[in-house]
Design a protein around this motif. Structure first.
Motif, mmCIF file in Angstrom:
data_model
loop_
_atom_site.group_PDB
_atom_site.id
_atom_site.type_symbol
_atom_site.label_atom_id
_atom_site.label_comp_id
_atom_site.label_asym_id
_atom_site.label_seq_id
_atom_site.Cartn_x
_atom_site.Cartn_y
_atom_site.Cartn_z
ATOM 1 N N GLN A 77 0.825 -1.205 0.000
ATOM 2 C CA GLN A 77 0.000 0.000 0.000
ATOM 3 C C GLN A 77 0.861 1.259 0.000
ATOM 4 N N ASP A 124 1.068 4.000 -3.021
ATOM 5 C CA ASP A 124 0.814 5.433 -2.841
ATOM 6 C C ASP A 124 1.956 6.266 -3.427
ATOM 7 N N ARG A 125 3.191 5.774 -3.275
ATOM 8 C CA ARG A 125 4.351 6.536 -3.762
ATOM 9 C C ARG A 125 4.368 6.641 -5.288
ATOM 10 N N ILE A 126 3.911 5.598 -5.949
ATOM 11 C CA ILE A 126 3.947 5.615 -7.418
ATOM 12 C C ILE A 126 2.578 5.956 -8.022
ATOM 13 N N ARG A 127 1.631 6.292 -7.133
ATOM 14 C CA ARG A 127 0.288 6.704 -7.547
ATOM 15 C C ARG A 127 -0.416 5.602 -8.366
ATOM 16 N N LYS A 128 -0.317 4.399 -7.831
ATOM 17 C CA LYS A 128 -1.031 3.253 -8.397
ATOM 18 C C LYS A 128 -1.846 2.613 -7.282
ATOM 19 N N SER A 129 -2.704 1.685 -7.645
ATOM 20 C CA SER A 129 -3.493 0.991 -6.628
ATOM 21 C C SER A 129 -2.690 -0.167 -6.042
ATOM 22 N N THR A 154 9.433 5.392 -13.126
ATOM 23 C CA THR A 154 8.750 5.861 -11.905
ATOM 24 C C THR A 154 8.933 4.860 -10.770
#
Length: 395
Positions: free
Chosen positions: A30, A34-39, A61
């Motif tokens: 999780q 969040d750091r790579i802006r993915k789920s 990224t």
């Protein structure tokens, strides 16, 4: 899913490498998501190999979030291959071509036999796609060969032709034209030597976008050969000239001439064994490869791919020089792209790189083809890895 382990010498899949690096840094799925802006679901699927991590921008990224270079994800800890800087060698070759004087005295000039052997070695390196090596050899070979020009024109024609053909590869079409023109001058009116030189001249003119001139030069050389005594070597030269004339006609948009010249070449190739010598690879397979490119240039991409697949399925394809095969695979990429088959286009580029690494790594047209593949859609991991090795970052 059975995955290769490090113990057998293979690197683990990119998803597993991502999971290992994430775990080492103490990040949960999780937090990393969040750091790579993915789920979190996206991260989980990539790590399990359910989803492919294939876009170079996303890989960069992910690598940045993990604090590693993209290479570490793409190929474990293997260092990225250093690409040679060919600019200096091209300038040395330019200087050698600009000289008309003979080299000043000093070291003894190599014998004719030594120069002939060096030229043969350089041509062998070219046929195997070792273009940086050829570039390093050519300036001295060219200068030394001029000292023996009075002994034989064959040597000088061979060296000038080689210079022209490798310069075409590097996108130096104007300089290639100069070298090819020097080869024509050195041919001394001999039809076979002039025919060989005209092959390189047609290639240089075609690279300059002068398709009509390329066709004219090649056809004129064929007419001269028609007046010469028949011999096996002449057949290969004539056939290759006809192919170059057909390609030139296609570049100039003359479909009728391209078709007629290709059929003439096909009749010569029918029943003939394929022979390769100093840049000549003539036989039924080279004719079919030319057919596929001509179809592609005239917009018949389905026919181009069908002809390409037929020509590359037989044993004769594997007998062609590595340079010829890799160059064709790079060219046919555009037919696959126009058909919307991005994965086939990517496979063609990866295959070209495996056949002749430097054909893809240092040629501007190869970089352009790889960029086009990336812009067309998602690509396989091996294509992404090739782009990273070439330091190619698509827009």
């Amino acid at each position: 899913m059975n995955e290769p382990s490090r113990r057998n010498g293979n690197e683990p899949p990119i998803g597993r490498r991502m999971a290992e690096l994430r775990a080492r840094r103490g990040m949960s799925q999780q937090v990393f998501a969040d750091r790579i802006r993915k789920s979190k679901s996206w991260v989980d699927k990539v790590e399990r190999g359910v989803r492919t991590l294939d876009r170079l921008s996303v890989i960069e990224t992910v690598a940045a979030a993990l604090g590693v270079a993209p290479d570490v994800l793409l190929a474990g800890k293997a260092p990225r291959q250093q690409l040679p800087d060919t600019g200096g060698d091209v300038e040395r070759l330019r200087a050698a071509l600009a000289r008309h004087d003979l080299p000043a005295g000093g070291k003894p000039a190599p014998s004719l036999a030594q120069l002939d052997a060096q030229a043969g070695y350089a041509w062998s390196a070219y046929r195997n796609g070792h273009h940086p090596q050829v570039l390093r050899l050519l300036p001295d070979l060219l200068c030394d060969s001029r000292t023996r020009a009075g002994d034989t024109a064959d040597l000088l024609v061979r060296v000038y032709r080689l210079a022209a053909q490798v310069l075409v590869k590097l996108g130096e079409a104007d300089l290639a034209w100069l070298a090819a023109d020097r080869a024509m001058s050195a041919a001394s009116g001999d039809p076979c030597r002039a025919g060989l030189a005209a092959i390189s001249l047609a290639q240089a003119l075609r690279a300059l976008g002068r398709g009509r001139l390329a066709m004219t030069a090649a056809v004129a050389a064929v007419h001269q050969l028609d007046l010469a005594p028949s011999e096996v070597r002449r057949l290969g030269v004539t056939g290759t000239l006809l192919i170059e004339a057909a390609l030139g006609a296609a570049v100039s948009g003359d479909a009728n001439a391209a078709g007629e010249l290709t059929e003439h070449a096909a009749r010569l190739a029918d029943g003939q064994r394929q022979h390769d010598c100093d840049g000549i690879g003539f036989g039924p397979t080279p004719v079919d490869l030319a057919r596929s490119l001509i179809a592609m240039w005239f917009g018949d991409h389905q026919s181009a791919v069908s002809t390409h697949q037929r020509a590359t399925s037989g044993n004769a394809w594997h007998l062609l020089p590595a340079e010829h095969r890799a160059a064709h695979l790079i060219d046919i990429t555009h037919a696959y792209l126009d058909l919307g088959d991005v994965r086939a286009a990517g496979r063609a580029l990866v295959a070209a790189d495996r056949i002749a690494t430097w054909e893809t790594r240092i040629r501007p047209v190869a970089r352009a083809a790889l960029t086009a593949v990336f812009r067309a859609g998602p690509t396989a991991a091996d294509v992404t890895r090739l782009a990273a090795t070439m330091r190619l970052t698509p827009e």
